[in-house]
Design an enzyme around this catalytic site. Sequence first.
Site, mmCIF file in Angstrom:
data_model
loop_
_atom_site.group_PDB
_atom_site.id
_atom_site.type_symbol
_atom_site.label_atom_id
_atom_site.label_comp_id
_atom_site.label_asym_id
_atom_site.label_seq_id
_atom_site.Cartn_x
_atom_site.Cartn_y
_atom_site.Cartn_z
ATOM 1 N N GLU A 142 -45.572 -20.346 8.630
ATOM 2 C CA GLU A 142 -44.813 -20.035 9.838
ATOM 3 C C GLU A 142 -43.357 -19.706 9.512
ATOM 4 O O GLU A 142 -42.749 -18.842 10.142
ATOM 5 C CB GLU A 142 -44.889 -21.205 10.821
ATOM 6 C CG GLU A 142 -46.238 -21.384 11.482
ATOM 7 C CD GLU A 142 -46.583 -20.246 12.421
ATOM 8 O OE1 GLU A 142 -45.655 -19.512 12.830
ATOM 9 O OE2 GLU A 142 -47.766 -20.074 12.739
ATOM 10 N N PRO A 156 -46.133 -37.995 25.333
ATOM 11 C CA PRO A 156 -46.955 -37.360 26.370
ATOM 12 C C PRO A 156 -46.116 -36.396 27.207
ATOM 13 O O PRO A 156 -44.986 -36.687 27.587
ATOM 14 C CB PRO A 156 -47.431 -38.551 27.205
ATOM 15 C CG PRO A 156 -47.381 -39.726 26.267
ATOM 16 C CD PRO A 156 -46.192 -39.470 25.390
ATOM 17 N N GLY A 159 -41.869 -22.079 14.181
ATOM 18 C CA GLY A 159 -43.065 -22.890 13.989
ATOM 19 C C GLY A 159 -44.281 -22.249 14.609
ATOM 20 O O GLY A 159 -44.211 -21.172 15.202
ATOM 21 N N GLU A 175 -42.118 -16.062 10.809
ATOM 22 C CA GLU A 175 -41.201 -15.979 11.933
ATOM 23 C C GLU A 175 -39.759 -15.688 11.537
ATOM 24 O O GLU A 175 -38.965 -15.286 12.388
ATOM 25 C CB GLU A 175 -41.258 -17.265 12.752
ATOM 26 C CG GLU A 175 -42.608 -17.489 13.407
ATOM 27 C CD GLU A 175 -42.562 -18.513 14.511
ATOM 28 O OE1 GLU A 175 -41.475 -19.020 14.800
ATOM 29 O OE2 GLU A 175 -43.628 -18.795 15.097
ATOM 30 N N GLU A 199 -35.666 -12.892 19.395
ATOM 31 C CA GLU A 199 -34.349 -12.912 18.771
ATOM 32 C C GLU A 199 -34.257 -14.097 17.811
ATOM 33 O O GLU A 199 -34.849 -15.146 18.052
ATOM 34 C CB GLU A 199 -33.277 -13.031 19.853
ATOM 35 C CG GLU A 199 -31.851 -12.848 19.387
ATOM 36 C CD GLU A 199 -30.873 -12.943 20.551
ATOM 37 O OE1 GLU A 199 -29.667 -13.099 20.282
ATOM 38 O OE2 GLU A 199 -31.319 -12.868 21.718
#
Length: 261
Positions: free
Chosen positions: A87, A108, A71, A91, A141
């Site tokens: 993404e 939060p 992400g 990735e 990795e």
Amino acid sequence: MVMDMTDHEQAPSSSAKKYRTPDGVPADIVMFTLTKRERKTFTKTLPIRELKVMLIRRRSWPCAGMWALPGGFCRESESIYDAAKRELKEETGVDGGHLEYLGVYSAPGRDPRGWIISHAFYALVEEWMLEHRQAADDAEEVGLFTINEALEELELAFDHRDIIMDAYRKIQQQMLQTTIARQFLPEFFTLSELYQVIQTVVPEFKEPNFIRKITSTRSRQGILEEVRDDSGKPLSSNQYSQRPAQLYRFTDHVPLLSIYT
């Protein structure tokens, strides 16, 4: 004729500082695939399938060295869905597949970098698409893990354990209520292969009369159809059975109810 807007007609000006905005909005992707390996036996039988999730080991702060979902942060010039697609490609090297929105994660303190609201997606990707997967600059990795390995054995970053659990429950639900199994099957398949895919994703699913029930469902809802040659003769396969088994394929019909129970 072009006329200037009056003061009353002009859009009211507002300052961005008036509103508190998040420090970042990332898209995180739970990518599932079904791996397949042949059994060491002399008899024809279905291969061993396992549901796995792709994770990356983070290289930099925060959570350096921990496993995380692929992400990254959404840009102002793109939608959150476009960010997820970008993404995923950057990735992991995966381009395409089944990508759907899962939900928002905004507890939060979920990210030490600040007020970070994550939008999670889940993707269903065929195993062959992962053969040339690669890691981006912030990942050292890339690995495939079973659900149990990911949830029970790995140290996961942020709240990614919760996201993986939610995504797993979601695809289990969809496996029984939609035709999402098509993402893990060839275009033509036997009912035994379909049953195995469902059980791999939903181990609790046990239906001894599956073939009878699914063919009955087929006649009611039209989600499956027999594969036939140009002359109308049914096509079959004995790749994983001693006797030839009828081949099926999914139609474009969208079921309204659970289709396998």
